[in-house]
Design a protein around this motif. Structure first.
Motif: not given
Lengths: 498, 419
Positions: A196-201, B371-372, A117-118, B307-310
């Motif tokens: 699993k998330h996008l981009d960086s803080p 995430g962030h 799913p991800n 922004s987290v995992a979908p």
């Protein structure tokens, strides 16, 4: 073996070898440490076999904790470490150091998590590139970057080298397909970056780590993006009387707004070598052969195949075939994919170069390379990722003829300098390693290189991880840190201000 | 009021920064200042205005490459490539509307320094994925370059990507080179009305997991759908229902085929509608630019970008709904990007949230597996008081500090901006 300047071995480390082997054995018990000459032999070279060096000792950790403890120990003791994946580097990136510990990551070979799913997979760094696709293909997914060594090369090595493949123009390189890593710094610190998330803080550390050639840290886990495989793929095989016509076809395809899944070109020597080897039905009388693969929904692929064929005809192609089955498509590719071994059959040895050029420079670069070949008295066959301008000239030589290796290396260096001269770069996907290290000043001045080394200094201030690679000269971080401070008035008093 | 310096070229920029470094004078770096209200307010004696470094220096459509001086307006670049049927494929958002400033501003240097993206982030990546090379001046007052103008390039460290999203705190970009791509011929949107958040995110995962090459996957809960539909016009948000939307782009024959398979695939989720290109384009621009939560549509609010995992998007939104009455949200990137809008001042429905809700937001992100979250819109006092960017674990923060010390040892570049 050719002469290669590597960092001065540390006599003190040699003297402590027995102690180092013993301590490593405590951290990685069982068969995790190799110290006998016969056991070390397989680790002497990577894919660049002209360079060979037995390491001080090989360690094969199995857990992140072991990696961290080995690195922390070496950091404390001032011992150099060379990380190694599958050992398929084509730039000598995993070449051992006589006074260095070689850390093989091949026991990290598990797929940890598949998350459809991800659309990602979490794997250990020793999993092969193709192994990721194998783990997800039952649901119709795959991992996009496909270096030609994908059966053998590890994903950890792909991260180190920012590996490409034939599908980069459409699907990107490793750096565009990695979401997260866990890595261990030289001092033993374990970091997790991304997920699993996008981009960086914060800073885009992932961007710096991918392609850092094992100089910044040892990757212990990788999260990659997986994609649903395209509905269909078809290829067009086109022969041309000149590389100009082939090059123009490539330009016209892109100008028409078409981004093929893959677009590969071969010159006459490469066509012949491949055809003799695999009998793919390549036209022997063509000067240039183009394979264009379109992938996606069937309706789109049929539509675009027609447009590509029209463009090729418009450029006066002498041969044109469209694949009508997957089997036929794979036959088209068979010759290209076997180009390196095919060339290996017609020459005792060859050097594989890896420059990138702006696509439009291809005819000019091919002509200049022919002249260089005449100058050196060596043959050269060319395969070319035409979509993204990545050129792989294969320089044919015989290492048993005195002086030929030197000539081949000089020829290769000339080619790479030419790539830079026309607006390209020294390496498109194989990495700098030791092979292109001393050519870096052809592309970067001292300040450019100093800023790259500053990244190294932030990650590994003692410069113990994989030294002697990438950078022609390693300055001590403290020396590099000197600021050129000139107090006083702003030297350009006329800069507009308000 | 800080004194502003506006160099005319890269060498003047280098000379200025070398001087500022020697004098240890902090500098706020701006292009057109379009994103100045994001992040911790910078306290600087000097302002470096790069809008004078302007102009496209190279554009070769057949080579899919464009270089421009860092202060070149994004609008100028988008117009130049559009004239040749191309685009910046990562669909950079425009922060103007949601910050309540003028739309259409921003420079190409600022775009990379803030790593802009849009709905196509999930299929084409962000600015970081399309940058090919940079020229810059570090906080040491030294000019350097990295990368080049070709797509496949692993020669040396990837400082171009390293500087993306660094908000001008490591180096000042003076020139950037991007990959450009052909613009899709056509666009269509599949709309599923009336789904709740979890069901919607499941539908988006199914769409993204198909071979139909989806280039946008968003879910707008009812109030966001009404607001975005209001901004974009068209069917979204009509009847006050939520809208789950999936975008297809490409050649028309392909879109028709893919829209059919996608409609079949999504049929179990309920009624499926199809929106044409004329309706799709403003819709996705409104989704991209957060039209639901502009200051005039959502007055008295603060805005977070999460922004987290979908698959975790709905858990963040559910946690926030519980923790902060009156919180609103919508999802892009298949659920992985949550635009979270919290009341900042007392409203009819509840009290003001102290500190922009930073505590509950951080807890919700952590509970979602990481995430962030970045505070995008809040008044300057709030942004000065709370950590705007997601705090990093200690070892990562230490590494970032070492990197900053290497590139900007005197800490002159945008001090505090990313804190």
């Amino acid at each position: 073996m050719t002469a290669l300047r590597m960092p001065e071995p540390d006599a003190g480390v040699f003297a402590r070898r027995a102690e180092i082997v013993r301590r490593l054995g405590e951290i990685v018990p069982g068969e995790g440490v190799i110290a006998d000459a016969r056991g070390l032999a397989p680790y002497e070279s990577d894919g660049v076999t002209v360079y060979a060096q037995a390491p001080l000792v090989v360690v094969l950790p199995e857990t992140v904790e072991q990696v961290s403890r080995v690195l922390a120990y070496c950091h404390q003791e001032g011992i150099k470490v060379v990380p190694r994946g599958a050992g398929t580097s084509l730039s000598g990136g995993a070449l051992p150091l006589a006074d260095g510990v070689l850390m093989s990551m091949m026991k990290f070979n598990r797929v940890l998590d598949i998350d459809f799913p991800n659309r990602c997979a979490v794997v250990q760094p020793g999993v092969t590139n193709l192994g990721i696709t194998r783990a997800v293909e039952h649901e119709g997914f795959y991992y996009a970057p496909d270096p030609s060594s994908q059966i053998a090369c590890s994903i950890g090595g792909n991260v180190a080298e920012n590996s490409g493949g034939v599908h980069c123009l459409k699907y990107g390189l490793t750096t565009n397909n990695v979401l997260g890593v866990e890595m261990v710094l030289m001092d033993g610190t374990v970091l997790r970056i991304g997920g699993k998330h996008l981009d960086s803080p914060g800073y885009d550390l992932m961007g710096l780590i991918v392609g850092s050639e094992g100089l910044l840290g040892v990757v212990t886990e990788v999260t990659v993006r997986i994609l649903r495989a395209p509905e269909t793929a078809r290829a067009v095989l086109v022969g041309f009387n000149s590389s100009e016509a082939g090059g123009q076809t490539v330009a016209d395809i892109i100008a028409a707004g078409i981004i093929p899944g893959g677009m590969e070109m071969m010159d006459r020597p490469a066509i012949h070598a491949a055809e003799d080897f695999v009998h793919a039905g390549y036209p022997r009388d063509a000067e240039a052969l183009l394979i264009v693969e379109l992938d996606g929904p069937a309706a789109e692929v049929s539509h675009l195949i027609e447009r590509v064929a029209e463009i090729a005809r418009g450029n006066g192609c002498v041969d044109l075939r469209v694949s009508n089955s997957d089997a036929e498509r794979l036959v088209f590719w068979a010759g290209r994919k076997a180009a390196f071994p095919a060339v290996g059959r017609i020459s005792p040895d060859y050097l594989c170069m890896d420059g990138t050029i702006p696509r439009k420079e291809l005819p000019h670069v091919l002509a200049r390379m022919r002249a260089m070949g005449e100058h050196y008295g060596l043959r050269c066959a060319n395969v070319f990722h035409a979509g993204d301008g990545n050129l792989h000239p294969l320089i044919l030589f015989d290492a048993n003829v005195p002086g030929e290796l030197d000539k081949a290396e000089a020829f290769g260096a000339d080619i790479l300098r030419l790539c830079v001269e026309v607006g390209g770069c020294l390496t498109g996907e194989h990495g700098v390693g030791v092979e292109k290290r001393d050519l870096m000043p052809a592309m970067f001045d001292e300040i450019d290189l100093a800023h790259q080394i500053r990244v190294k200094c932030a990650f590994d201030p003692k410069q113990l991880l994989n030294p002697g690679k990438v950078f022609p000269q390693l300055h001590r971080c403290a020396e590099l840190g000197r600021l050129h401070v000139q107090r006083g008035a702003l030297p350009h008093p006329d800069i507009p201000r308000f | 009021m800080a004194e502003t310096y506006a160099p005319r070229d890269a060498d003047e920029t280098r000379a200025f920064l070398a001087w500022a470094m020697a004098e240890e004078k902090p500098v706020e770096v701006i292009g057109q200042g379009s994103k100045r209200a994001i992040g911790r307010p910078v306290q600087a004696e000097l302002t470096l205005d790069l809008s004078g470094l302007s102009g496209i220096t190279l554009y070769e459509p057949e080579e899919l490459v464009l270089s421009a001086r860092a202060g070149t307006p994004v609008a100028e670049i988008e117009a130049a490539v559009a004239a040749r049927g191309q685009e910046l494929a990562f669909e950079p958002m425009d922060y103007g509307p949601v910050l309540g400033t003028a739309p259409g501003l921003g420079t190409i240097g600022g775009l990379l320094a803030t790593n802009l993206a849009g709905p196509r982030r999930i299929s084409k990546g962000a600015a970081r994925d399309h940058v090919l090379g940079i020229k810059a001046v570090s906080g040491r007052g030294e000019a350097f370059k990295s990368g080049g103008r070709v797509v496949k390039n692993v020669t040396g460290y990837d400082l171009a990507r390293g500087l993306s999203g660094s908000w001008g705190t490591l180096a000042v970009l003076t020139e950037v080179t991007f990959k450009v791509l052909p613009r899709a011929e056509a666009c269509e949107t599949i709309l599923l009305p009336g789904l709740d958040d979890r069901r919607a995110i499941a539908a988006l995962a199914a769409a993204m997991g198909s071979s139909t090459e989806v280039s946008g996957a968003a879910h707008l809960p009812a109030d966001a759908a009404v607001a975005i539909g209001g901004a974009a016009g068209g069917a979204v948000g009509r009847n006050g229902q939520s809208a789950t939307i999936v975008r297809l782009e490409g050649v028309p024959v392909s879109i028709a085929h893919r829209a059919d398979s996608l409609s079949r695939l999504l049929a179990p989720f309920g009624r499926v509608e199809r929106l044409g290109g004329a309706e799709s384009e403003p819709l996705w621009r409104a989704v991209r630019d957060v039209a639901a939560f502009t200051p005039d549509r959502a007055p008295g609010t603060v805005l977070w970008r999460v922004s987290v995992a979908p698959g975790e998007g709905p858990s963040v939104v559910a946690a926030m709904a519980k923790a902060v009455p009156g919180s609103r949200a919508y999802y892009d990137w298949q659920g992985g990007l949550v635009w979270l809008c919290l009341p900042a001042a007392p409203t009819g429905t509840g009290a003001a949230v102290p500190e922009a809700g930073v505590g509950p937001v951080r807890r919700a992100v952590a509970a979602a597996g990481g995430g962030h979250a970045t505070l995008i819109r809040a008044d300057a006092a709030t942004r000065a008081a709370v950590p705007v960017f997601e705090p990093q674990p200690a070892p990562l923060a230490a590494l970032a500090e070492r990197l900053k010390a290497q590139f900007d040892p005197k800490g002159i570049l945008n001090p505090g901006r990313m804190a």
